[in-house]
Design a protein around this motif. Structure first.
Motif, short mmCIF file in Angstrom:
data_model
loop_
_atom_site.label_atom_id
_atom_site.label_comp_id
_atom_site.label_asym_id
_atom_site.label_seq_id
_atom_site.Cartn_x
_atom_site.Cartn_y
_atom_site.Cartn_z
N MET A 148 -4.55 13.29 -15.43
CA MET A 148 -4.11 11.92 -15.24
C MET A 148 -5.18 10.94 -15.73
O MET A 148 -6.35 11.13 -15.45
N LYS A 152 5.25 -0.24 -16.25
CA LYS A 152 5.57 0.22 -14.90
C LYS A 152 4.80 -0.56 -13.83
O LYS A 152 3.59 -0.71 -13.91
N PRO A 172 3.79 -0.62 -10.01
CA PRO A 172 3.73 0.21 -8.80
C PRO A 172 3.65 -0.59 -7.51
O PRO A 172 3.48 -0.01 -6.44
N LEU A 188 4.94 -3.01 -4.38
CA LEU A 188 6.13 -3.36 -3.61
C LEU A 188 6.50 -4.81 -3.90
O LEU A 188 5.62 -5.65 -4.08
N GLN A 220 -7.83 3.88 3.10
CA GLN A 220 -7.52 4.64 1.87
C GLN A 220 -6.04 4.98 1.80
O GLN A 220 -5.38 4.74 0.78
N GLU A 229 -2.86 3.73 -0.77
CA GLU A 229 -1.96 4.63 -1.51
C GLU A 229 -0.50 4.28 -1.23
O GLU A 229 0.36 4.39 -2.09
N LEU A 230 -0.23 3.85 0.00
CA LEU A 230 1.15 3.61 0.43
C LEU A 230 1.60 2.17 0.20
O LEU A 230 2.68 1.78 0.62
N GLY A 231 0.77 1.36 -0.46
CA GLY A 231 1.24 0.06 -0.94
C GLY A 231 0.85 -1.17 -0.14
O GLY A 231 1.38 -2.26 -0.39
N GLN A 254 -7.40 4.87 -7.72
CA GLN A 254 -6.96 6.27 -7.66
C GLN A 254 -5.43 6.37 -7.57
O GLN A 254 -4.83 7.27 -8.17
N SER A 255 -4.81 5.43 -6.86
CA SER A 255 -3.35 5.50 -6.70
C SER A 255 -2.62 4.68 -7.77
O SER A 255 -1.42 4.47 -7.69
N HIS A 256 -3.38 4.18 -8.75
CA HIS A 256 -2.82 3.44 -9.89
C HIS A 256 -2.07 2.19 -9.47
O HIS A 256 -0.97 1.91 -9.96
#
Lengths: 253, 253
Positions: free
Chosen positions: B1, B74, B76, B78, B99, B103-105, B141-143
Motif C-alpha cells: 500500500m 476517492k 474517505p 464521512l 488511534q 481509523e473509524l472517521g 495510516q488510514s488514508h
C-alpha cells in the motif's frame, strides 16, 4: 456496577447456594480475599449460562453461602453466533482485540496463518491459555453470559466448508476500493432474518492484507467479500467494525 | 500500500511540485531518510485536504521534486463531522482510542471532566501535542484527508449549546437497561437525511459512568440519550461502537 463472575462448578452453586474453596477456587478467592465480601453483599454469578444476583449469607474459612439467588432475565448475548477468523498479530494488538471483541459480543476466535501473516500462529499456540484468561476477564467485565473460546486452526482457509447453518464473509479492501458499499449490511440483514442461520463466520486478513488466492478460496467456499468503508482499517480494528455493525443491525434496529 | 503523508506547506508542493527540507521538514525527512525514496518512486501526499499520487523526479540535499501529480478522487471522509466528547482516560487507553477513532472517521475529540472522571483532563493538557501526533500518524495510516483535532474544554457539559447545524447524543447505560434499542440508529439515520445537520456530537462518560445530573444537563440541551446494546462497553470502546455504527449507516447503507 455489581461485579460478575463465571463459576467453575455451577452445580455446587445451584444445588447448595455455596461457593467453596475446593470447587470454585477462583471465585471463592476473588470474593473473599479481593472484594472482601461480607453478609448481605450482593454479587452477580454466572452458572450454566444464566446470571444470578446472589446475596451473601455467611463467609467462612472454606465456603461462601448465599441466602437467596435472583435470576437475571436480561440476555446480553447476540442471537447469532459470531465467529471471527484472524491472523495472529503482535501480542499487544491481539490481546486488546480479544478484550474488545469480547465486549462487542464475539463468540469464538479462530487463529490461523495467512499468506501475508507477519506473526505465525504456531508461535502463539502456547499463549492460548493466557488469551483464554483475557477473554474470561473481559466477559465478566462486560457482563456476558458466556466466555468466548479461542483456538488455533492450521489451514483453516483451505479446509473451511460452510454448513447450511453458517454464513461467511471476508473483509476485503479491494471491495471498498471498487466502490462496493452494500454487501456488509445486506449480508448481516440476511443472516438476521434467516432462522436457519445460527452462525456468521467473518474472516480478517493480517497487517499485510489478504492475498488474491485466499479471497478466491474463500469466495469459492461461499464467503462473501465485503468492504468495511472507505478508510484503511488496521488488522485489529476491522473485526471491531464488523462486530459493532452486527450488534447495531441485529440488536438495535 | 502506498504510504500517505500530510504536508505542512501545501503551497510549496502544489505550486512547485517540491517538498523542501525547509518548508516540509517532516515529510522531507521521512521520504528521504526513512523510506529512502528514489526517482520514479510514487507516494501519496495530502495538500489542502486533497490527496495526490506523486512520482518522484529527483531527490537532492534539500529538495524532493516530483515529475507529476495525479489527484486521487476517492474521498474517505464521512459527509458529517463526527465529534466525540470523552473523559480523559488512563494514558494507554486514551492513546489507542485516539488511534482507533481516527481509523473509524472521527473529526474532533473534546476532552472534558465528568463527575466520575478518574483522570483529570487538566492533568493531560500538556500531553495534547503528543496526542495530536498520534492522530496525525493514524490519519496517514488510514488514508484520511484530514487530521482529527483534539482539545480540552473545561465545563463542556455545562456550557454546551447545540446549533441548528448540530445534533447530539449521549451514551447512557441505563437507556439499554430500560430496554431502549432504537434511538442510536434512528438518530444517525435522521442526521443522515437532514441536509441542515453538519455535525453529530457524541458524549461518552468515564470508566465510572455518567452521572444522573450530567444526563439531565445534556438532555435539556437536546442531547438524545442512547443505548449501545446489551453488553457493558468500556469507556474507550463505546466511541468505537458509535463511529462504526455511523459509518455503516451513513457510508454502507
Amino acid at each position: 456496577m455489581t461485579a460478575r463472575f463465571f463459576l467453575d462448578n455451577s452445580r455446587e452453586f445451584l444445588e447448595k447456594k455455596t461457593v467453596s474453596k475446593d470447587l470454585n477456587a477462583d471465585v471463592f478467592h476473588h470474593l473473599r480475599d479481593v472484594l472482601r465480601v461480607k453478609t448481605d453483599d450482593v454479587v452477580e454469578l454466572v452458572a450454566d449460562r444464566k446470571a444470578y444476583l446472589a446475596s451473601i449469607q455467611i463467609v467462612t474459612e472454606n465456603n461462601i453461602v448465599f441466602s437467596q439467588l435472583k435470576a437475571i432475565v436480561k440476555d446480553p448475548e447476540l442471537p447469532i453466533k459470531m465467529t471471527i477468523v484472524v491472523s495472529p498479530l503482535k501480542s499487544d494488538h491481539l490481546e486488546w482485540l480479544l478484550q474488545k471483541a469480547t465486549e462487542l459480543g464475539v463468540s469464538k476466535i479462530i487463529l490461523t496463518d495467512f499468506a501475508y501473516s507477519v506473526v505465525r500462529a504456531s508461535k502463539i499456540e502456547k499463549k492460548l491459555p493466557r488469551y483464554q484468561k483475557i477473554l474470561k476477564a473481559a466477559a465478566e467485565q462486560s457482563h456476558r453470559l458466556l466466555v468466548p473460546e479461542i483456538m488455533y486452526e492450521k489451514n483453516f482457509l483451505k479446509r473451511v466448508v460452510l454448513t447450511s447453518k453458517q454464513a461467511g464473509i471476508v473483509a476485503w479492501e479491494e471491495s471498498s476500493k471498487q466502490g462496493e458499499t452494500s454487501k456488509l449490511a445486506s449480508t448481516i440483514k440476511a443472516v438476521k432474518i434467516d432462522p436457519a442461520i445460527k452462525e456468521l463466520i467473518s474472516v480478517f486478513g493480517p497487517e499485510g492484507g489478504i492475498s488474491q488466492s485466499e479471497i478466491k478460496e474463500l469466495a469459492s467456499a461461499a464467503f462473501v467479500p465485503v468492504g468495511l468503508g472507505p478508510r484503511i482499517l488496521r488488522a485489529e480494528t476491522a473485526p471491531l467494525y464488523l462486530l459493532s455493525s452486527a450488534s447495531l443491525l441485529i440488536e438495535l434496529s
